[in-house]
Design a protein around this motif. Structure first.
Motif, PDB file in Angstrom:
ATOM      1  N   PRO A 138       0.633  -0.903   0.511  1.00  0.00           N
ATOM      2  CA  PRO A 138       0.244   0.044  -0.214  1.00  0.00           C
ATOM      3  C   PRO A 138       1.090   0.937   0.264  1.00  0.00           C
ATOM      4  O   PRO A 138       0.563   2.386   0.037  1.00  0.00           O
ATOM      5  N   GLY A 139       2.182   1.077   0.128  1.00  0.00           N
ATOM      6  CA  GLY A 139       2.675   2.373   0.293  1.00  0.00           C
ATOM      7  C   GLY A 139       3.745   2.264   1.595  1.00  0.00           C
ATOM      8  O   GLY A 139       3.119   1.500   2.389  1.00  0.00           O
ATOM      9  N   ASN A 140       4.670   3.572   1.924  1.00  0.00           N
ATOM     10  CA  ASN A 140       5.172   3.537   3.183  1.00  0.00           C
ATOM     11  C   ASN A 140       4.279   3.331   4.503  1.00  0.00           C
ATOM     12  O   ASN A 140       3.284   4.943   4.377  1.00  0.00           O
ATOM     13  N   ALA A 141       4.880   2.886   4.925  1.00  0.00           N
ATOM     14  CA  ALA A 141       4.084   3.510   6.330  1.00  0.00           C
ATOM     15  C   ALA A 141       3.387   4.650   6.719  1.00  0.00           C
ATOM     16  O   ALA A 141       2.485   4.666   7.568  1.00  0.00           O
ATOM     17  N   PHE A 142       4.139   5.361   7.199  1.00  0.00           N
ATOM     18  CA  PHE A 142       3.976   6.675   7.462  1.00  0.00           C
ATOM     19  C   PHE A 142       3.117   7.402   6.244  1.00  0.00           C
ATOM     20  O   PHE A 142       2.047   7.990   6.524  1.00  0.00           O
ATOM     21  N   GLY A 143       2.945   7.188   4.818  1.00  0.00           N
ATOM     22  CA  GLY A 143       2.602   7.463   4.135  1.00  0.00           C
ATOM     23  C   GLY A 143       0.868   7.224   4.169  1.00  0.00           C
ATOM     24  O   GLY A 143       0.674   7.935   4.257  1.00  0.00           O
ATOM     25  N   VAL A 144       0.786   6.059   4.070  1.00  0.00           N
ATOM     26  CA  VAL A 144      -0.673   5.209   4.780  1.00  0.00           C
ATOM     27  C   VAL A 144      -1.388   6.234   5.641  1.00  0.00           C
ATOM     28  O   VAL A 144      -2.455   5.571   5.427  1.00  0.00           O
ATOM     29  N   GLY A 151      -7.678  11.497   5.938  1.00  0.00           N
ATOM     30  CA  GLY A 151      -8.134  11.696   4.222  1.00  0.00           C
ATOM     31  C   GLY A 151      -7.748  12.384   3.282  1.00  0.00           C
ATOM     32  O   GLY A 151      -8.527  11.998   2.005  1.00  0.00           O
ATOM     33  N   THR A 152      -6.520  11.556   2.704  1.00  0.00           N
ATOM     34  CA  THR A 152      -6.112  12.197   0.778  1.00  0.00           C
ATOM     35  C   THR A 152      -5.608  10.779   0.388  1.00  0.00           C
ATOM     36  O   THR A 152      -4.969  11.268  -0.494  1.00  0.00           O
ATOM     37  N   ARG A 154      -8.402   8.543  -0.404  1.00  0.00           N
ATOM     38  CA  ARG A 154      -9.911   8.061  -0.297  1.00  0.00           C
ATOM     39  C   ARG A 154     -10.147   6.178  -0.445  1.00  0.00           C
ATOM     40  O   ARG A 154     -10.764   6.464   0.591  1.00  0.00           O
ATOM     41  N   ALA A 155      -8.840   5.437  -0.648  1.00  0.00           N
ATOM     42  CA  ALA A 155      -9.511   4.232  -0.600  1.00  0.00           C
ATOM     43  C   ALA A 155      -9.398   3.920   1.041  1.00  0.00           C
ATOM     44  O   ALA A 155      -9.780   2.903   1.543  1.00  0.00           O
ATOM     45  N   PHE A 156      -8.067   4.767   1.502  1.00  0.00           N
ATOM     46  CA  PHE A 156      -8.023   4.603   3.534  1.00  0.00           C
ATOM     47  C   PHE A 156      -9.252   5.507   4.514  1.00  0.00           C
ATOM     48  O   PHE A 156      -9.322   4.937   5.526  1.00  0.00           O
ATOM     49  N   SER A 157      -9.810   6.178   3.736  1.00  0.00           N
ATOM     50  CA  SER A 157     -11.076   7.122   4.500  1.00  0.00           C
ATOM     51  C   SER A 157     -12.059   6.376   4.290  1.00  0.00           C
ATOM     52  O   SER A 157     -12.645   5.663   3.591  1.00  0.00           O
ATOM     53  N   SER A 158     -13.208   6.551   5.439  1.00  0.00           N
ATOM     54  CA  SER A 158     -14.440   6.417   5.690  1.00  0.00           C
ATOM     55  C   SER A 158     -15.739   7.149   4.522  1.00  0.00           C
ATOM     56  O   SER A 158     -16.573   6.423   4.008  1.00  0.00           O
ATOM     57  N   GLY A 159     -15.359   8.373   3.679  1.00  0.00           N
ATOM     58  CA  GLY A 159     -15.678   9.058   3.038  1.00  0.00           C
ATOM     59  C   GLY A 159     -17.288  10.013   3.587  1.00  0.00           C
ATOM     60  O   GLY A 159     -16.677  10.870   3.350  1.00  0.00           O
ATOM     61  N   VAL A 160     -16.037  10.287   5.373  1.00  0.00           N
ATOM     62  CA  VAL A 160     -17.227  10.843   5.713  1.00  0.00           C
ATOM     63  C   VAL A 160     -17.424  11.988   6.114  1.00  0.00           C
ATOM     64  O   VAL A 160     -15.649  11.260   6.674  1.00  0.00           O
ATOM     65  N   ARG A 161     -16.776  13.044   5.976  1.00  0.00           N
ATOM     66  CA  ARG A 161     -17.057  14.196   6.175  1.00  0.00           C
ATOM     67  C   ARG A 161     -17.409  14.463   7.901  1.00  0.00           C
ATOM     68  O   ARG A 161     -18.021  14.028   8.408  1.00  0.00           O
ATOM     69  N   PHE A 162     -16.276  15.188   8.689  1.00  0.00           N
ATOM     70  CA  PHE A 162     -16.048  15.674  10.065  1.00  0.00           C
ATOM     71  C   PHE A 162     -14.843  16.127  10.278  1.00  0.00           C
ATOM     72  O   PHE A 162     -14.156  16.722   9.969  1.00  0.00           O
ATOM     73  N   GLY A 171     -12.556  21.773   6.248  1.00  0.00           N
ATOM     74  CA  GLY A 171     -11.472  22.082   5.795  1.00  0.00           C
ATOM     75  C   GLY A 171     -10.205  20.359   5.640  1.00  0.00           C
ATOM     76  O   GLY A 171     -10.515  19.357   5.478  1.00  0.00           O
ATOM     77  N   PHE A 172      -9.741  21.047   5.046  1.00  0.00           N
ATOM     78  CA  PHE A 172      -7.882  19.852   4.350  1.00  0.00           C
ATOM     79  C   PHE A 172      -8.324  18.915   6.154  1.00  0.00           C
ATOM     80  O   PHE A 172      -8.157  19.466   7.503  1.00  0.00           O
ATOM     81  N   GLY A 173      -8.625  17.735   5.701  1.00  0.00           N
ATOM     82  CA  GLY A 173      -8.071  16.603   6.504  1.00  0.00           C
ATOM     83  C   GLY A 173      -9.407  16.302   7.257  1.00  0.00           C
ATOM     84  O   GLY A 173      -9.371  15.336   8.638  1.00  0.00           O
ATOM     85  N   ASP A 174     -10.530  16.900   7.407  1.00  0.00           N
ATOM     86  CA  ASP A 174     -11.752  16.424   7.946  1.00  0.00           C
ATOM     87  C   ASP A 174     -12.578  15.211   7.074  1.00  0.00           C
ATOM     88  O   ASP A 174     -13.749  15.686   6.456  1.00  0.00           O
ATOM     89  N   TYR A 175     -12.031  14.076   7.170  1.00  0.00           N
ATOM     90  CA  TYR A 175     -12.679  13.052   7.460  1.00  0.00           C
ATOM     91  C   TYR A 175     -12.647  11.887   8.332  1.00  0.00           C
ATOM     92  O   TYR A 175     -11.285  11.948   9.263  1.00  0.00           O
ATOM     93  N   LEU A 176     -13.712  10.510   8.488  1.00  0.00           N
ATOM     94  CA  LEU A 176     -13.812   9.830   9.354  1.00  0.00           C
ATOM     95  C   LEU A 176     -12.971   8.753   8.442  1.00  0.00           C
ATOM     96  O   LEU A 176     -12.593   8.492   7.525  1.00  0.00           O
ATOM     97  N   PRO A 177     -11.367   8.460   8.988  1.00  0.00           N
ATOM     98  CA  PRO A 177     -10.307   7.758   8.323  1.00  0.00           C
ATOM     99  C   PRO A 177     -11.301   6.050   8.618  1.00  0.00           C
ATOM    100  O   PRO A 177     -12.550   5.627   9.459  1.00  0.00           O
TER     101      PRO A 177
END
Length: 342
Positions: A138-144, A151-152, A154-162, A171-177
Protein backbone atom coordinates in the motif's frame (compact mmCIF):
# COMPACT_ATOMS: atom_id res chain seq x y z
CA UNK A 1 59.59 -1.24 26.72
CA UNK A 2 58.03 1.88 25.28
CA UNK A 3 55.33 1.60 22.67
CA UNK A 4 56.55 3.08 19.36
CA UNK A 5 55.03 6.52 18.71
CA UNK A 6 53.35 5.50 15.45
CA UNK A 7 51.62 2.53 17.14
CA UNK A 8 50.41 4.77 19.96
CA UNK A 9 49.04 7.26 17.44
CA UNK A 10 47.23 4.51 15.54
CA UNK A 11 45.75 3.22 18.79
CA UNK A 12 44.49 6.67 19.74
CA UNK A 13 43.12 7.17 16.23
CA UNK A 14 41.29 3.83 16.36
CA UNK A 15 39.87 4.71 19.78
CA UNK A 16 38.65 8.11 18.57
CA UNK A 17 37.22 6.47 15.48
CA UNK A 18 35.29 3.91 17.55
CA UNK A 19 34.02 6.52 19.99
CA UNK A 20 32.92 8.77 17.15
CA UNK A 21 30.92 6.25 15.16
CA UNK A 22 29.50 4.76 18.35
CA UNK A 23 28.12 8.20 19.14
CA UNK A 24 26.20 7.97 15.86
CA UNK A 25 24.76 4.65 17.00
CA UNK A 26 23.81 6.15 20.35
CA UNK A 27 22.05 9.04 18.64
CA UNK A 28 20.14 6.64 16.38
CA UNK A 29 19.00 4.40 19.24
CA UNK A 30 17.90 7.32 21.41
CA UNK A 31 15.81 8.82 18.63
CA UNK A 32 14.22 5.53 17.56
CA UNK A 33 13.31 4.83 21.19
CA UNK A 34 11.45 8.15 21.19
CA UNK A 35 9.80 7.21 17.91
CA UNK A 36 8.68 3.89 19.41
CA UNK A 37 6.98 5.68 22.29
CA UNK A 38 5.06 7.82 19.80
CA UNK A 39 4.05 4.88 17.59
CA UNK A 40 2.83 3.00 20.68
CA UNK A 41 0.61 5.98 21.51
CA UNK A 42 -0.66 5.92 17.93
CA UNK A 43 -1.52 2.22 18.25
CA UNK A 44 -3.50 2.95 21.43
CA UNK A 45 -5.45 5.80 19.80
CA UNK A 46 -6.17 3.74 16.70
CA UNK A 47 -7.46 0.85 18.81
CA UNK A 48 -9.72 3.21 20.74
CA UNK A 49 -11.08 4.64 17.50
CA UNK A 50 -11.62 1.13 16.13
CA UNK A 51 -13.56 0.15 19.24
CA UNK A 52 -15.92 3.11 18.77
CA UNK A 53 -16.44 2.30 15.10
CA UNK A 54 -16.97 -1.39 15.84
CA UNK A 55 -19.59 -0.60 18.47
CA UNK A 56 -21.46 1.44 15.84
CA UNK A 57 -21.26 -1.38 13.32
CA UNK A 58 -18.80 0.73 11.29
CA UNK A 59 -21.67 3.06 10.39
CA UNK A 60 -19.55 6.20 10.14
CA UNK A 61 -22.49 8.55 9.50
CA UNK A 62 -24.16 7.43 12.72
CA UNK A 63 -20.82 7.52 14.50
CA UNK A 64 -20.26 11.16 13.51
CA UNK A 65 -23.73 12.12 14.69
CA UNK A 66 -23.74 10.28 18.02
CA UNK A 67 -20.09 10.10 19.14
CA UNK A 68 -18.63 13.41 17.99
CA UNK A 69 -16.70 14.25 21.17
CA UNK A 70 -15.01 10.85 21.79
CA UNK A 71 -14.34 10.51 18.06
CA UNK A 72 -12.59 13.85 17.96
CA UNK A 73 -10.59 13.04 21.08
CA UNK A 74 -9.29 9.76 19.65
CA UNK A 75 -8.51 11.12 16.22
CA UNK A 76 -6.70 14.14 17.62
CA UNK A 77 -4.65 11.79 19.82
CA UNK A 78 -3.79 9.64 16.81
CA UNK A 79 -2.80 12.65 14.75
CA UNK A 80 -0.69 14.08 17.58
CA UNK A 81 1.18 10.78 17.89
CA UNK A 82 1.82 10.66 14.12
CA UNK A 83 2.99 14.29 14.11
CA UNK A 84 5.41 13.44 16.90
CA UNK A 85 6.73 10.23 15.36
CA UNK A 86 7.27 11.50 11.82
CA UNK A 87 9.80 14.29 12.55
CA UNK A 88 11.69 11.99 14.90
CA UNK A 89 12.12 9.50 12.10
CA UNK A 90 13.17 12.27 9.70
CA UNK A 91 15.94 13.16 12.16
CA UNK A 92 17.48 9.69 11.70
CA UNK A 93 16.43 8.95 8.12
CA UNK A 94 19.81 9.98 6.75
CA UNK A 95 21.40 7.25 8.86
CA UNK A 96 18.78 4.57 8.22
CA UNK A 97 18.53 5.16 4.48
CA UNK A 98 22.28 5.33 4.00
CA UNK A 99 23.38 2.22 5.90
CA UNK A 100 22.98 -0.96 3.88
CA UNK A 101 21.85 -3.12 6.79
CA UNK A 102 19.15 -0.61 7.75
CA UNK A 103 18.03 0.77 4.38
CA UNK A 104 15.03 -1.55 3.95
CA UNK A 105 13.47 0.08 6.99
CA UNK A 106 13.51 3.44 5.24
CA UNK A 107 11.81 1.90 2.23
CA UNK A 108 8.95 0.54 4.33
CA UNK A 109 8.73 3.34 6.87
CA UNK A 110 8.98 6.50 4.81
CA UNK A 111 10.33 6.30 1.27
CA UNK A 112 8.72 3.34 -0.48
CA UNK A 113 6.02 3.62 -3.12
CA UNK A 114 2.82 1.62 -3.43
CA UNK A 115 2.35 -1.19 -5.94
CA UNK A 116 -0.02 1.12 -7.82
CA UNK A 117 2.71 3.75 -8.15
CA UNK A 118 5.25 1.12 -9.20
CA UNK A 119 8.91 1.77 -9.84
CA UNK A 120 12.03 0.31 -8.25
CA UNK A 121 11.20 1.34 -4.67
CA UNK A 122 7.93 -0.41 -3.82
CA UNK A 123 7.39 -1.39 -0.18
CA UNK A 124 7.73 -5.06 0.71
CA UNK A 125 4.71 -5.49 3.00
CA UNK A 126 0.94 -5.96 2.69
CA UNK A 127 -1.62 -4.69 5.19
CA UNK A 128 -4.03 -7.37 6.38
CA UNK A 129 -7.21 -5.84 7.79
CA UNK A 130 -9.46 -7.43 10.39
CA UNK A 131 -12.41 -7.53 8.00
CA UNK A 132 -10.47 -9.83 5.66
CA UNK A 133 -9.29 -7.23 3.17
CA UNK A 134 -5.64 -7.16 2.17
CA UNK A 135 -4.00 -3.97 0.92
CA UNK A 136 -1.23 -5.18 -1.37
CA UNK A 137 1.95 -3.12 -1.10
CA UNK A 138 0.00 0.00 0.00
CA UNK A 139 2.97 2.37 0.24
CA UNK A 140 5.23 3.37 3.13
CA UNK A 141 3.76 3.19 6.64
CA UNK A 142 4.03 6.90 7.46
CA UNK A 143 2.38 7.76 4.13
CA UNK A 144 -0.43 5.22 4.58
CA UNK A 145 -1.23 6.69 7.97
CA UNK A 146 -1.08 10.27 6.75
CA UNK A 147 -3.46 9.39 3.93
CA UNK A 148 -5.74 7.62 6.43
CA UNK A 149 -5.73 10.19 9.24
CA UNK A 150 -6.19 13.21 6.98
CA UNK A 151 -8.32 11.60 4.28
CA UNK A 152 -5.96 12.32 1.40
CA UNK A 153 -6.20 8.71 0.20
CA UNK A 154 -9.83 7.89 -0.58
CA UNK A 155 -9.24 4.15 -0.34
CA UNK A 156 -8.19 4.58 3.31
CA UNK A 157 -11.08 6.86 4.29
CA UNK A 158 -14.69 6.21 5.28
CA UNK A 159 -15.66 9.07 2.98
CA UNK A 160 -17.61 10.74 5.80
CA UNK A 161 -16.80 14.39 6.49
CA UNK A 162 -16.14 15.28 10.11
CA UNK A 163 -14.72 18.36 11.81
CA UNK A 164 -11.71 16.64 13.35
CA UNK A 165 -9.86 19.79 14.40
CA UNK A 166 -13.08 21.34 15.79
CA UNK A 167 -12.61 24.68 14.06
CA UNK A 168 -16.26 24.91 13.07
CA UNK A 169 -15.78 24.17 9.38
CA UNK A 170 -14.96 21.28 7.07
CA UNK A 171 -11.51 21.83 5.60
CA UNK A 172 -8.36 19.93 4.79
CA UNK A 173 -8.24 16.55 6.49
CA UNK A 174 -11.75 16.62 7.91
CA UNK A 175 -12.74 13.01 7.23
CA UNK A 176 -13.33 9.95 9.37
CA UNK A 177 -10.69 7.31 8.62
CA UNK A 178 -11.50 3.72 7.76
CA UNK A 179 -11.00 2.21 11.22
CA UNK A 180 -9.64 -1.05 9.81
CA UNK A 181 -6.93 0.70 7.80
CA UNK A 182 -6.00 3.00 10.67
CA UNK A 183 -5.65 0.13 13.14
CA UNK A 184 -3.62 -2.05 10.78
CA UNK A 185 -1.46 0.86 9.60
CA UNK A 186 -0.64 1.96 13.15
CA UNK A 187 0.26 -1.60 14.12
CA UNK A 188 2.56 -1.92 11.09
CA UNK A 189 4.30 1.39 11.81
CA UNK A 190 4.85 0.37 15.42
CA UNK A 191 6.09 -3.07 14.36
CA UNK A 192 8.57 -1.63 11.86
CA UNK A 193 9.80 0.89 14.42
CA UNK A 194 10.41 -1.89 16.92
CA UNK A 195 12.32 -3.90 14.33
CA UNK A 196 14.40 -0.85 13.42
CA UNK A 197 15.25 -0.31 17.08
CA UNK A 198 16.42 -3.91 17.38
CA UNK A 199 18.53 -3.61 14.23
CA UNK A 200 20.00 -0.29 15.41
CA UNK A 201 21.13 -1.90 18.64
CA UNK A 202 22.85 -4.67 16.69
CA UNK A 203 24.47 -2.34 14.16
CA UNK A 204 28.24 -2.01 14.40
CA UNK A 205 28.97 1.31 12.64
CA UNK A 206 32.15 2.02 10.72
CA UNK A 207 33.57 5.17 9.11
CA UNK A 208 32.66 3.64 5.74
CA UNK A 209 29.02 3.47 6.91
CA UNK A 210 29.15 7.12 7.91
CA UNK A 211 30.60 8.44 4.66
CA UNK A 212 28.57 6.07 2.53
CA UNK A 213 25.39 7.34 4.15
CA UNK A 214 26.44 10.97 3.79
CA UNK A 215 27.48 10.75 0.15
CA UNK A 216 24.23 8.94 -0.65
CA UNK A 217 21.91 11.24 1.30
CA UNK A 218 23.20 14.81 1.13
CA UNK A 219 22.48 15.04 -2.64
CA UNK A 220 18.79 14.29 -1.89
CA UNK A 221 18.31 17.74 -0.32
CA UNK A 222 16.77 19.07 -3.52
CA UNK A 223 16.15 15.92 -5.57
CA UNK A 224 13.92 14.39 -2.88
CA UNK A 225 12.89 16.93 -0.27
CA UNK A 226 12.45 20.08 -2.33
CA UNK A 227 11.07 18.11 -5.27
CA UNK A 228 8.25 16.53 -3.27
CA UNK A 229 7.63 19.85 -1.48
CA UNK A 230 7.00 21.44 -4.90
CA UNK A 231 4.12 19.03 -5.54
CA UNK A 232 2.55 19.28 -2.07
CA UNK A 233 -0.23 21.50 -0.78
CA UNK A 234 2.42 23.72 0.83
CA UNK A 235 3.17 25.03 -2.66
CA UNK A 236 0.21 23.99 -4.81
CA UNK A 237 -2.54 24.41 -2.21
CA UNK A 238 -5.80 22.67 -3.14
CA UNK A 239 -4.36 21.76 -6.55
CA UNK A 240 -2.02 19.24 -4.93
CA UNK A 241 -2.94 15.64 -5.71
CA UNK A 242 -0.38 13.68 -3.69
CA UNK A 243 -1.60 11.82 -0.61
CA UNK A 244 1.45 12.34 1.58
CA UNK A 245 3.83 15.08 2.74
CA UNK A 246 0.87 17.44 3.02
CA UNK A 247 0.69 17.62 6.81
CA UNK A 248 4.33 18.38 7.64
CA UNK A 249 6.21 20.41 5.07
CA UNK A 250 9.08 18.60 3.36
CA UNK A 251 11.15 21.66 4.18
CA UNK A 252 10.74 20.71 7.85
CA UNK A 253 11.67 17.15 6.89
CA UNK A 254 14.78 18.49 5.18
CA UNK A 255 15.87 20.33 8.33
CA UNK A 256 15.44 17.16 10.37
CA UNK A 257 17.34 15.08 7.83
CA UNK A 258 20.21 17.55 7.87
CA UNK A 259 20.33 17.03 11.64
CA UNK A 260 20.93 13.33 10.97
CA UNK A 261 23.66 14.23 8.46
CA UNK A 262 25.31 16.45 11.05
CA UNK A 263 25.12 13.64 13.62
CA UNK A 264 26.70 11.28 11.10
CA UNK A 265 29.54 13.63 10.25
CA UNK A 266 30.17 14.43 13.93
CA UNK A 267 31.05 10.75 14.31
CA UNK A 268 33.87 11.04 11.78
CA UNK A 269 34.86 14.68 12.04
CA UNK A 270 37.92 14.03 14.21
CA UNK A 271 39.34 11.62 11.61
CA UNK A 272 39.12 14.25 8.88
CA UNK A 273 40.36 17.02 11.15
CA UNK A 274 43.48 15.00 12.01
CA UNK A 275 44.44 14.87 8.33
CA UNK A 276 42.98 18.10 6.93
CA UNK A 277 41.55 20.64 9.40
CA UNK A 278 40.47 23.00 6.62
CA UNK A 279 38.45 20.29 4.88
CA UNK A 280 36.79 19.32 8.15
CA UNK A 281 35.83 22.94 8.75
CA UNK A 282 34.44 23.28 5.21
CA UNK A 283 32.23 20.21 5.62
CA UNK A 284 31.00 21.29 9.05
CA UNK A 285 30.24 24.80 7.81
CA UNK A 286 28.66 23.46 4.61
CA UNK A 287 26.20 21.29 6.53
CA UNK A 288 25.47 24.11 8.97
CA UNK A 289 24.90 26.51 6.10
CA UNK A 290 22.55 24.11 4.34
CA UNK A 291 20.57 23.63 7.55
CA UNK A 292 20.39 27.39 8.20
CA UNK A 293 19.15 27.92 4.62
CA UNK A 294 16.41 25.31 5.08
CA UNK A 295 15.45 26.76 8.46
CA UNK A 296 15.04 30.23 6.92
CA UNK A 297 12.71 28.75 4.31
CA UNK A 298 10.68 26.99 7.02
CA UNK A 299 10.33 30.25 8.95
CA UNK A 300 9.23 32.11 5.81
CA UNK A 301 6.75 29.38 4.92
CA UNK A 302 4.92 29.90 8.19
CA UNK A 303 3.85 33.38 7.07
CA UNK A 304 3.60 32.98 3.29
CA UNK A 305 3.23 30.51 0.44
CA UNK A 306 5.97 30.17 -2.15
CA UNK A 307 4.94 30.11 -5.79
CA UNK A 308 5.95 27.24 -8.03
CA UNK A 309 8.42 29.55 -9.80
CA UNK A 310 10.02 30.46 -6.47
CA UNK A 311 10.10 26.78 -5.51
CA UNK A 312 12.10 26.07 -8.68
CA UNK A 313 14.69 28.65 -7.64
CA UNK A 314 14.82 27.14 -4.16
CA UNK A 315 15.42 23.74 -5.74
CA UNK A 316 18.45 25.09 -7.64
CA UNK A 317 19.91 26.80 -4.59
CA UNK A 318 19.47 23.75 -2.36
CA UNK A 319 20.96 21.51 -5.03
CA UNK A 320 24.00 23.75 -5.46
CA UNK A 321 24.63 23.82 -1.72
CA UNK A 322 24.17 20.05 -1.34
CA UNK A 323 26.41 19.31 -4.34
CA UNK A 324 29.21 21.43 -2.89
CA UNK A 325 29.04 19.64 0.48
CA UNK A 326 28.87 16.21 -1.18
CA UNK A 327 32.04 16.94 -3.13
CA UNK A 328 33.86 17.78 0.11
CA UNK A 329 32.55 14.61 1.76
CA UNK A 330 33.77 12.48 -1.15
CA UNK A 331 37.15 14.20 -0.86
CA UNK A 332 37.28 13.42 2.86
CA UNK A 333 36.36 9.78 2.27
CA UNK A 334 39.16 9.45 -0.27
CA UNK A 335 41.56 11.10 2.18
CA UNK A 336 40.67 8.39 4.72
CA UNK A 337 41.02 5.62 2.15
CA UNK A 338 37.29 4.83 2.14
CA UNK A 339 35.47 3.76 -1.00
CA UNK A 340 32.00 5.26 -1.22
CA UNK A 341 29.60 5.73 -4.09
CA UNK A 342 28.66 9.17 -5.39
Amino acid sequence: MRTPTWIAMLTLLSLAQAQGVDAVKGYLIERVEQQKAATAALVKASQDYFALAQKAGFDYHRLAQTQASPLRQRLQAARAAWVKASPIYESVEGIVAGVESLADFDLNLDAGASAAEGGDAVVTFDLKLEDGRVLRRPGNAFGVLEGTLWGTERAFSSGVRFDVDNDGKLGFGDYLPDAHVLKAGAAKLDELTGELLKAARQWQPTPADVFGALVANVPTAAAVFVERWKTSRFVLGDKATRRDFNVISSLDDLVNNIRSWQALYAGASSLVRAKNPALDRQITEGLSGLKAYAERLVAQEKVRRFSLEQAELIYKEADNRATAVTGKLAQAAALLGLKVGQ
